[in-house]
Write a protein that holds these residues in place. Structure first.
Motif, short mmCIF file in Angstrom:
data_model
loop_
_atom_site.label_atom_id
_atom_site.label_comp_id
_atom_site.label_asym_id
_atom_site.label_seq_id
_atom_site.Cartn_x
_atom_site.Cartn_y
_atom_site.Cartn_z
N GLU A 66 -29.18 -7.57 -50.31
CA GLU A 66 -30.18 -8.21 -51.14
C GLU A 66 -29.61 -9.49 -51.71
O GLU A 66 -28.39 -9.61 -51.91
N ALA A 67 -30.48 -10.45 -51.92
CA ALA A 67 -30.05 -11.72 -52.50
C ALA A 67 -30.77 -11.95 -53.81
O ALA A 67 -31.94 -11.57 -53.97
N LEU A 68 -30.07 -12.57 -54.78
CA LEU A 68 -30.70 -12.90 -56.05
C LEU A 68 -31.78 -13.94 -55.83
O LEU A 68 -31.62 -14.84 -55.01
N PRO A 69 -32.90 -13.85 -56.57
CA PRO A 69 -34.01 -14.80 -56.38
C PRO A 69 -33.52 -16.23 -56.55
O PRO A 69 -32.85 -16.56 -57.53
N GLY A 70 -33.88 -17.07 -55.54
CA GLY A 70 -33.57 -18.49 -55.63
C GLY A 70 -32.13 -18.82 -55.38
O GLY A 70 -31.73 -19.97 -55.53
N LYS A 71 -31.27 -17.87 -55.03
CA LYS A 71 -29.86 -18.14 -54.81
C LYS A 71 -29.44 -17.59 -53.45
O LYS A 71 -30.10 -16.77 -52.87
N GLY A 72 -28.27 -18.03 -53.02
CA GLY A 72 -27.73 -17.55 -51.76
C GLY A 72 -26.78 -16.40 -51.96
O GLY A 72 -26.12 -15.96 -51.03
N THR A 73 -26.66 -15.89 -53.21
CA THR A 73 -25.74 -14.78 -53.49
C THR A 73 -26.33 -13.48 -52.98
O THR A 73 -27.49 -13.17 -53.23
N LEU A 74 -25.48 -12.70 -52.28
CA LEU A 74 -25.94 -11.44 -51.72
C LEU A 74 -25.53 -10.29 -52.62
O LEU A 74 -24.45 -10.30 -53.21
N ILE A 75 -26.40 -9.30 -52.76
CA ILE A 75 -26.09 -8.12 -53.55
C ILE A 75 -26.08 -6.92 -52.64
O ILE A 75 -26.74 -6.89 -51.60
N CYS A 76 -25.30 -5.93 -53.00
CA CYS A 76 -25.14 -4.74 -52.19
C CYS A 76 -26.34 -3.81 -52.36
O CYS A 76 -26.77 -3.54 -53.48
N SER A 77 -26.87 -3.31 -51.26
CA SER A 77 -28.03 -2.42 -51.32
C SER A 77 -27.62 -1.00 -51.72
O SER A 77 -28.45 -0.22 -52.18
N GLN A 78 -26.32 -0.66 -51.54
CA GLN A 78 -25.87 0.69 -51.89
C GLN A 78 -25.47 0.80 -53.37
O GLN A 78 -25.49 1.89 -53.93
N HIS A 79 -25.10 -0.32 -53.96
CA HIS A 79 -24.74 -0.35 -55.39
C HIS A 79 -25.57 -1.42 -56.06
O HIS A 79 -25.23 -2.60 -55.99
N LYS A 80 -26.69 -1.00 -56.63
CA LYS A 80 -27.67 -1.92 -57.19
C LYS A 80 -27.03 -2.85 -58.20
O LYS A 80 -26.30 -2.42 -59.10
N GLY A 81 -27.36 -4.12 -58.04
CA GLY A 81 -26.91 -5.14 -58.97
C GLY A 81 -25.51 -5.65 -58.71
O GLY A 81 -25.06 -6.58 -59.39
N LYS A 82 -24.81 -5.10 -57.72
CA LYS A 82 -23.45 -5.53 -57.44
C LYS A 82 -23.47 -6.64 -56.38
O LYS A 82 -24.13 -6.52 -55.35
N VAL A 83 -22.70 -7.69 -56.68
CA VAL A 83 -22.62 -8.82 -55.76
C VAL A 83 -21.60 -8.52 -54.67
O VAL A 83 -20.51 -8.01 -54.96
N THR A 84 -21.96 -8.84 -53.41
CA THR A 84 -21.02 -8.66 -52.29
C THR A 84 -20.22 -9.93 -52.12
O THR A 84 -20.69 -10.90 -51.54
N ALA A 85 -19.01 -9.89 -52.61
CA ALA A 85 -18.14 -11.06 -52.53
C ALA A 85 -17.00 -10.86 -51.54
O ALA A 85 -16.21 -11.77 -51.31
N LEU A 86 -16.91 -9.65 -50.97
CA LEU A 86 -15.80 -9.34 -50.08
C LEU A 86 -16.33 -8.98 -48.68
O LEU A 86 -17.52 -8.70 -48.50
N TYR A 87 -15.39 -8.95 -47.73
CA TYR A 87 -15.73 -8.62 -46.35
C TYR A 87 -14.68 -7.66 -45.82
O TYR A 87 -13.48 -7.95 -45.87
N CYS A 88 -15.13 -6.48 -45.39
CA CYS A 88 -14.21 -5.48 -44.85
C CYS A 88 -13.90 -5.84 -43.40
O CYS A 88 -14.79 -5.82 -42.54
#
Length: 699
Positions: free
Chosen positions: A50-72
């Motif tokens: 998920e992405a925040l409205p109007g931004k390119g920041t992605l959020i994790c669908s498994q942990h609501k509200g958490k930003v995905t800043a890492l890559y496994c």
């Protein structure tokens, strides 16, 4: 906002979040639709983000509200910090931003690499278009030349015809004038004698003395003159008017008049060899051998390819040279350089550089100055292109090389035209002349022989089959001209079934007729399927093999008429034909077909699968000029009638040339069908001489 699962990225883990759809608005309802649209997706395949409205920041669908800043790196998925504490705790990770930048850069590199091929593709496309256009131009030009040449021949023949007719009229007129003048003189004298005798007779019969005296005075002297006058009683001219024309020699020449010349050679596979490829001595002749190959790398075995050669220095000067065509797929460039230095040797085939061209050539004053040879390395160097095909020419601009159609000895690949090692077989007998009676033929075609000691001849233009004994004695014939079942319109092929039935290919009726051994009609097969059956044979299963000349297809039927299989089409490929003629079957039940216009013989198994082929266009041993009849002996050797070369050649079962039948005592003229008699002799339809001949054959 939610990233979509794009079909193109289905199997690329961790890349689906790069798709532009991640920036679009996603509602709970269409999120559910997106999930339902890909039921086979899982967290291992793609993480739904998920992405925040109007931004390119992605959020994790498994942990609501958490930003995905890492890559496994292990799972190839974008994750958040909570994911790190769970199942990804022991996996190596990196910044999501770094990974995105790396993958964007990698994609851009691949796009750039792909685009770099475009100029090469465009250049190749243009080259092919140029060659195709030149091919079209050449075809039109040759077509025009053919029409023009034959038109000139027609004019020449018409002119000669007019001259002969005029000469005939003049000669006739002179003879007729002499004879007619002599005839008129004699008729005039005959009339005068009759008239005067008639007058004298009247006087004698009347008995009047006065009349007798007067008649003697008036007619007597005249009668004396007529009786003593010298008359042209012997003919003063003769009646000879003959025509002498060498028709047979002219007809044979016309049969071989003209040929379409081409090769399958391509520059990218053709190569050069020889010491003259990279070094030579000033003023001394040097040579290079060019070996042409087809697109698959196979050796081309015929000549006439368009080769050009060019030896030049950076300032553009050239050396004298010529190209010799060995007529077997190899060519020799002979040249002489008059000064030392470094030269460039360019060898082109159809205006395209051959493999390794241009070569670097070092010219020295003496052989001692020459460096060690590195021909293999030079030949393996990358050749440059001259920027596409130009107008086809035997010479490159500025080159002095000359291509000559001269045969030279000493080539490894040369095929000698001289016949060697003939089988000393003699003509045993020949039967037939042109005509319509028993034992006479008009355009005989197919030949068959059976175990009961009979020879069968398909007499095409007489619409019948004639049967002879192995010793040449006429036995019978049958056939009625017509287009109804049981009639023959143009019989071209004949075979004998093991049950004794006689099978006849009828080209014009477009079917195959079956007759009993006594010549009684039984059935027909192939009607509605065949377009122009030429040859027939029978395999070891009793199936009827039909060579359809017009359809370029081989049909295999049961005697009942049921189609077993068919194979072949028009073309030059291994499983294709160009006017196939006759067929034979060997002890392995393999089918041997003569491919007339492709100048080859092809062998197939009973299912129509291609096994091998042999032969090429030419006059040398193992070459053909339109093969026709074919037979197989008990040892599996293949005997082939070579129509255009008017000869019979013998090959082993793998297609290697063995020898030829010695027909020199009474030359063939356009041989057609061929068979082996039950007593082991070769019988051939000598179509042009309207007879069949039997030769002794040493197996």
């Amino acid at each position: 906002m939610e990233a979509c699962f794009h079909p193109r990225l289905k199997n690329i883990k961790g890349l689906c979040f790069l798709h532009p759809c991640i920036l679009g608005a996603v509602t709970p309802s269409n999120r559910m639709e997106a999930q339902q649209a890909s039921p086979d997706s899982s967290s291992e395949e793609c993480t739904v983000l998920e992405a925040l409205p109007g931004k390119g920041t992605l959020i994790c669908s498994q942990h609501k509200g958490k930003v995905t800043a890492l890559y496994c790196l292990a799972c190839e998925n974008a994750i958040c910090e909570d994911c790190m504490k769970g199942e990804h705790s022991e996996h190596p990770t990196d910044s999501l931003e770094n990974i995105v930048d790396q993958q964007l850069a990698a994609l851009q590199d691949r796009v750039d690499s792909a685009k770099n091929r475009l100029p090469q593709i465009r250049e190749a496309v243009q080259c092919l278009r140029d060659i195709l256009q030149q091919l079209i131009t050449q075809r039109s030009s040759i077509e025009e030349d053919i029409h023009s040449s034959f038109s000139e021949l027609h004019k020449t023949l018409d002119t000669r015809k007019s001259v002969l007719l005029m000469e005939l009229e003049v000669t006739y007129g002179l003879k007729q004038k002499v004879l007619q003048g002599q005839l008129d003189t004699l008729l005039h004298e005959e009339a005068a004698i009759n008239h005067n005798c008639s007058l004298t007779g009247e006087a004698l019969d009347g008995g009047n003395k006065a009349v007798v005296l007067q008649t003697h005075k008036d007619v007597g002297e005249r009668l004396s003159d007529l009786a003593s006058q010298g008359l042209p009683l012997q003919p003063e001219e003769n009646d000879q008017l003959d025509l002498m024309m060498e028709i047979e020699g002219l007809r044979k020449s016309i049969h071989n008049l003209g040929t379409i010349v081409t090769t399958n050679a391509v520059a990218s596979q053709s190569e050069a060899s020889g010491e003259g490829l990279e070094q030579c001595v000033v003023g001394h002749p040097a040579s290079v051998i060019i070996t042409t190959r087809d697109k698959a790398g196979g050796l081309c075995k015929t000549g006439n390819a368009i080769i050009s050669a060019e030896v030049c220095t950076p300032d553009g000067s050239v050396a004298d040279g010529e190209i010799v065509d060995h007529k077997n797929g190899t060519y020799e460039f002979q040249y002489t350089v008059k000064k030392e230095g470094n030269f460039s040797l360019a060898l082109r085939l159809y205006d395209q550089h051959i493999k390794g061209s241009p070569f670097q050539l070092k010219v020295t004053c003496s052989p001692d100055d020459s460096p060690p040879t590195t021909t293999a390395a030079n030949a393996a160097s990358t050749g440059s292109s001259d920027g596409g095909a130009r107008k086809r020419s035997a010479k490159s601009p500025g080159s002095r090389s000359r291509q000559k159609g001269v045969r030279r000895g000493g080539s490894l690949f040369s095929t000698p035209k001289k016949r060697v090692n003939p089988i000393e077989d003699d003509l045993i007998f020949k039967i037939g002349t042109k005509g319509r009676n028993k034992g006479e033929f008009t355009n005989l075609q197919g030949v068959a022989a059976c175990s009961t000691g009979k020879i069968l001849i398909a007499d095409s233009n007489n619409q019948c089959v004639q049967i002879f004994s192995n010793t040449g004695e006429f036995q019978s014939r049958f056939g009625v001209r017509g287009r109804s079942p049981g009639q023959l319109q143009r019989p071209t092929g004949v075979a004998v079934h093991p049950n004794g039935d006689i099978i006849i290919a009828d080209y014009d009726n477009k079917w195959v007729s079956i007759f009993s051994s006594e010549g009684k009609y039984k059935a027909k097969l192939g009607s509605g399927r065949l377009m122009g059956p030429k040859g027939v044979s029978v395999d070891q299963n009793g199936h009827v093999i039909v060579v359809d000349n017009k359809a370029c297809t081989v049909f295999i039927f049961q005697p009942s008429g049921k189609l077993v299989t068919k194979f072949g089409s028009r073309g030059i490929g291994d499983r294709q034909f160009a006017g196939p003629h006759f067929a034979a079957v060997n002890n392995n039940n393999e089918i041997i077909i003569t491919d007339f216009h492709n100048h080859s013989v092809k062998v197939f198994n009973a299912d129509g699968e291609f096994l091998l082929k042999f032969g090429s266009n030419g006059e040398g041993n193992g070459q053909f000029n339109a093969p026709t009849g074919v037979a197989v002996d008990v040892n599996g050797n293949i005997i082939v009638a070579d129509w255009g070369n008017s000869r019979i050649q013998v090959f082993d079962g793998s297609g290697s040339f063995l020898s030829y039948i010695n027909t020199a005592a009474d030359p063939l003229y356009g041989p057609q069908g061929l068979a082996l008699t039950s007593d082991g002799h070769v019988v051939v339809a000598d179509s042009g001489n309207h007879c069949f001949k039997v030769y002794r054959y040493l197996q």
